[in-house]
Design an enzyme around this catalytic site. Structure first.
Site, mmCIF file in Angstrom:
data_model
loop_
_atom_site.group_PDB
_atom_site.id
_atom_site.type_symbol
_atom_site.label_atom_id
_atom_site.label_comp_id
_atom_site.label_asym_id
_atom_site.label_seq_id
_atom_site.Cartn_x
_atom_site.Cartn_y
_atom_site.Cartn_z
ATOM 1 N N HIS A 1 4.323 -2.430 74.558
ATOM 2 C CA HIS A 1 4.756 -3.343 75.630
ATOM 3 C C HIS A 1 3.981 -4.647 75.497
ATOM 4 C CE1 HIS A 1 5.745 -4.829 79.648
ATOM 5 N NE2 HIS A 1 6.704 -3.940 79.654
ATOM 6 N N ASP B 1 10.871 3.132 79.119
ATOM 7 C CA ASP B 1 12.105 3.612 78.469
ATOM 8 C C ASP B 1 11.923 4.925 77.746
ATOM 9 O OD1 ASP B 1 12.511 0.204 77.922
ATOM 10 O OD2 ASP B 1 13.888 1.414 79.098
HETATM 11 C C1 SDX Z 1 11.095 -3.137 78.285
HETATM 12 O O1 SDX Z 1 8.673 -7.283 79.283
HETATM 13 C C2 SDX Z 1 8.938 -6.315 80.085
HETATM 14 O O2 SDX Z 1 8.386 -6.205 81.131
HETATM 15 C C3 SDX Z 1 10.022 -5.369 79.588
HETATM 16 C C4 SDX Z 1 10.262 -4.128 80.432
HETATM 17 C C5 SDX Z 1 10.835 -4.466 81.778
HETATM 18 O O3 SDX Z 1 10.708 -3.643 82.682
HETATM 19 O O4 SDX Z 1 11.523 -5.533 81.886
HETATM 20 O O5 SDX Z 1 9.057 -3.398 80.571
HETATM 21 C C6 SDX Z 1 11.290 -3.207 79.748
HETATM 22 O O6 SDX Z 1 11.701 -3.912 77.592
HETATM 23 C C7 SDX Z 1 10.100 -2.157 77.724
HETATM 24 C C8 SDX Z 1 9.950 -2.255 76.177
HETATM 25 C C9 SDX Z 1 11.094 -1.478 75.536
HETATM 26 N N1 SDX Z 1 11.128 -1.710 74.102
HETATM 27 C C10 SDX Z 1 10.789 -0.754 73.222
HETATM 28 O O7 SDX Z 1 10.341 0.353 73.540
HETATM 29 C C11 SDX Z 1 11.031 -1.129 71.770
HETATM 30 C C12 SDX Z 1 9.816 -0.734 70.938
HETATM 31 N N2 SDX Z 1 8.701 -1.585 71.347
HETATM 32 C C13 SDX Z 1 8.441 -2.766 70.521
HETATM 33 O O8 SDX Z 1 9.559 -3.373 69.980
HETATM 34 C C14 SDX Z 1 7.375 -3.692 71.121
HETATM 35 O O9 SDX Z 1 6.338 -2.897 71.520
HETATM 36 C C15 SDX Z 1 7.753 -4.622 72.247
HETATM 37 C C16 SDX Z 1 8.923 -5.467 71.926
HETATM 38 C C17 SDX Z 1 8.032 -3.858 73.492
HETATM 39 C C18 SDX Z 1 6.547 -5.541 72.506
HETATM 40 O O10 SDX Z 1 6.380 -6.308 71.366
HETATM 41 P P1 SDX Z 1 5.229 -7.452 71.302
HETATM 42 O O11 SDX Z 1 4.531 -7.610 72.571
HETATM 43 O O12 SDX Z 1 5.843 -8.669 70.691
HETATM 44 O O13 SDX Z 1 4.191 -6.782 70.367
HETATM 45 P P2 SDX Z 1 4.100 -7.052 68.824
HETATM 46 O O14 SDX Z 1 5.445 -6.967 68.204
HETATM 47 O O15 SDX Z 1 3.300 -8.293 68.630
HETATM 48 O O16 SDX Z 1 3.291 -5.751 68.344
HETATM 49 C C19 SDX Z 1 1.874 -5.778 68.217
HETATM 50 C C20 SDX Z 1 1.587 -4.798 67.077
HETATM 51 C C21 SDX Z 1 2.361 -5.132 65.790
HETATM 52 O O17 SDX Z 1 1.617 -4.605 64.720
HETATM 53 P P3 SDX Z 1 0.631 -5.649 63.903
HETATM 54 O O18 SDX Z 1 1.506 -6.778 63.421
HETATM 55 O O19 SDX Z 1 -0.423 -6.088 64.915
HETATM 56 O O20 SDX Z 1 0.061 -4.813 62.764
HETATM 57 O O21 SDX Z 1 2.033 -3.479 67.457
HETATM 58 C C22 SDX Z 1 3.074 -3.056 66.579
HETATM 59 C C23 SDX Z 1 3.617 -4.300 65.915
HETATM 60 O O22 SDX Z 1 4.174 -3.994 64.636
HETATM 61 N N3 SDX Z 1 4.087 -2.398 67.423
HETATM 62 C C24 SDX Z 1 4.726 -1.278 67.094
HETATM 63 C C25 SDX Z 1 5.546 -0.972 68.195
HETATM 64 N N4 SDX Z 1 5.378 -1.906 69.138
HETATM 65 C C26 SDX Z 1 4.483 -2.790 68.659
HETATM 66 N N5 SDX Z 1 4.679 -0.513 65.967
HETATM 67 C C27 SDX Z 1 5.473 0.583 65.969
HETATM 68 N N6 SDX Z 1 6.296 0.956 66.998
HETATM 69 C C28 SDX Z 1 6.343 0.195 68.113
HETATM 70 N N7 SDX Z 1 7.135 0.551 69.128
#
Ligand code: SDX
Length: 431
Positions: free
Chosen positions: A308, A366
């Site tokens: 998140h 989710d």
């Molecule tokens: C919702 O914003 C809100 O409030 C949203 C929400 C709401 O109520 O409105 O809470 C609802 O959208 C919840 C999120 C649902 N999405 C998912 O579950 C999809 C999977 N999650 C990811 O796509 C991700 O965690 C996000 C999009 C939710 C957040 O992405 P960020 O904040 O841009 O984080 P990032 O991509 O910069 O990740 C930081 C690190 C990265 O690795 P490094 O580059 O540092 O090595 O964490 C890794 C990412 O690759 N990472 C993951 C991951 N989420 C982040 N790696 C594997 N699996 C994941 N799910």
């Protein structure tokens, strides 16, 4: 491109150092950079707005490090336990929980608006039966702006409140029709005397040839799911609604834009993606392979339902959702549900893995919601539509707050231009 650091002249440093700091009631203070460009000629650069506050708001507060979520100051845990969804709608719209008389009046007002214009129902027949419900929802909610436009003066608080009431009241009907249309079954009209969640489940799951017999445990579960999804600060879809609304656009058209944004798998579409991911994993023995894929930078696969932007601790909604999972699966004698057991094993393994621990990746709202919704008999492709149903109150409350904000300006971000410098058009013969 070579790293470059700005060294401001003494005068510029003096000017920049004079940027005012604004404190909130809770959470980080902000540097007010509104005069930065005028003072220094510099923009700030923050794709994804990881360090940028787009507005001030009094509606919802999240402390991501401590897993705290407050709606108008009330912890989500208390609201989920002690209130129902319409009470939370009243709170988000008005800033206070209703007393008995206020709640009675609010419920009556909502019940008066549950019907949709009969011509709105004709929009569904333009879609294929197998159209994704979110595509249908974007279209039908956007169409509401054609039915309620001339009479909606967005600068008038009463008109804005009426738009909010209409949206909250009609969304269960509109969302349920998305499902009914996909099944070829006739639409079921709402009943004014039923509670919000029961009315929705009857329209969604009811059979016009049989009496709908509600299960109170399941009705309470769906009501709690709506509470948990009602609002969440300036998430992507809420920011979309605010940006669209900042131009003075019709509120229903703005909400349709929010629905489009919510559909994405990185946002509200994740609940559907979690179920699809768990189905693909299939068995606990395959979990290590998928965890490895999620960690592989060369693999676009991410663990859906994990991570998140704000929560760097357990999403408090995920805890409540997991508890709701237990209640619903127990009520339905599905406590050996294979998917739920797989999800809990996946959570256990991921939360012990250094990759997830170091990046503070925890289950989000989710991760478990799909399992509950599926147990309630709701098809996977309808999961995000249910999220949109719940979030509609958050979107319209945030839209109303923005329009009434004396600091309201049309949203118009700037950019870092990295295209080609100015050049002259040459005749086609010489290109
Ligand atoms: C919702 O914003 C809100 O409030 C949203 C929400 C709401 O109520 O409105 O809470 C609802 O959208 C919840 C999120 C649902 N999405 C998912 O579950 C999809 C999977 N999650 C990811 O796509 C991700 O965690 C996000 C999009 C939710 C957040 O992405 P960020 O904040 O841009 O984080 P990032 O991509 O910069 O990740 C930081 C690190 C990265 O690795 P490094 O580059 O540092 O090595 O964490 C890794 C990412 O690759 N990472 C993951 C991951 N989420 C982040 N790696 C594997 N699996 C994941 N799910």
């Amino acid at each position: 491109m070579a790293e470059k650091h700005v060294s401001l002249t003494e005068d510029e440093q003096h000017k920049v150092s004079k940027l005012p700091v604004m404190d909130g009631t809770l959470g980080p203070s902000v540097v007010d950079i509104r005069s930065l460009y005028a003072q220094t000629g510099y923009f700030t650069y923050d794709p994804g707005f990881t360090s940028t506050a787009s507005c001030s708001s009094k509606i919802t507060f999240i402390d991501g490090d401590n897993g705290v979520l407050l709606y108008r100051g009330y912890p989500i845990e208390q609201l989920a336990e002690k209130c129902d969804f319409l009470e939370v709608c009243y709170l988000l719209l008005n800033g206070e929980l209703p007393n008995g008389a206020e709640m009675k009046e609010f419920v009556t007002t909502i019940s008066k608006h549950v019907m949709v214009h009969e011509q709105l129902t004709r929009f569904y027949s333009g879609f294929r039966r197998d159209a994704h419900p979110m595509a249908v929802l974007v279209g039908v909610v956007g169409a509401l702006s054609a039915f309620y436009h001339d009479g909606t003066d967005v600068t008038c608080r009463e008109d804005r409140y009426t738009a909010a009431i209409r949206l909250i009241a009609k969304m269960p009907n509109i969302v349920a029709m998305c499902h009914k249309y996909s099944t070829g079954m006739p639409f079921i009209y709402p009943k004014r005397k039923l509670g919000y969640a029961e009315n929705f489940m009857r329209m969604m799951m009811g059979d016009p040839c049989d009496e709908y017999i509600p299960n109170p445990i399941l009705i309470r579960a769906i009501d709690r799911i709506l509470i948990l999804h009602a609002d969440h600060e300036q998430n992507a879809s809420t920011s979309t609604v605010r940006l669209a609304g900042s131009s003075g656009a019709n509120p229903y058209a703005c909400v349709a834009a929010g629905i489009a944004c919510l559909w994405g798998a990185a946002h509200g579409g994740a609940n559907e993606a979690v179920l699809n991911m768990l189905e693909e994993i299939g068995d606990a023995s395959n979990i290590p392979e998928y965890v490895a894929k999620a960690k592989d930078k060369n693999d676009p696969f991410r663990l859906m339902g994990f991570g998140h932007r704000v929560y760097k601790n357990y999403d408090p909604r995920a805890k409540l959702m997991r508890q709701t999972c237990h209640e619903v699966l127990d009520e339905l004698n599905l406590h050996n549900d294979r998917t739920f057991k797989l999800a809990m094993e996946l959570e256990r393994i991921a939360l012990e893995d250094p990759y997830f621990v170091e990046r503070k990746l925890y289950p989000n709202v989710d991760f478990y919601s799909g399992i509950v919704l599926r147990a309630l008999g709701i098809p996977t492709e309808m999961f995000t539509a249910i999220f949109a149903l719940a979030r509609s109150v958050g979107w319209i409350a945030q839209w109303d707050e923005m329009i009434s904000d004396p600091e309201l300006k049309i949203g118009r971000p700037r950019q870092l231009y990295r295209g080609v410098p100015q050049r002259d058009v040459q005749p086609i013969s010489s290109r």
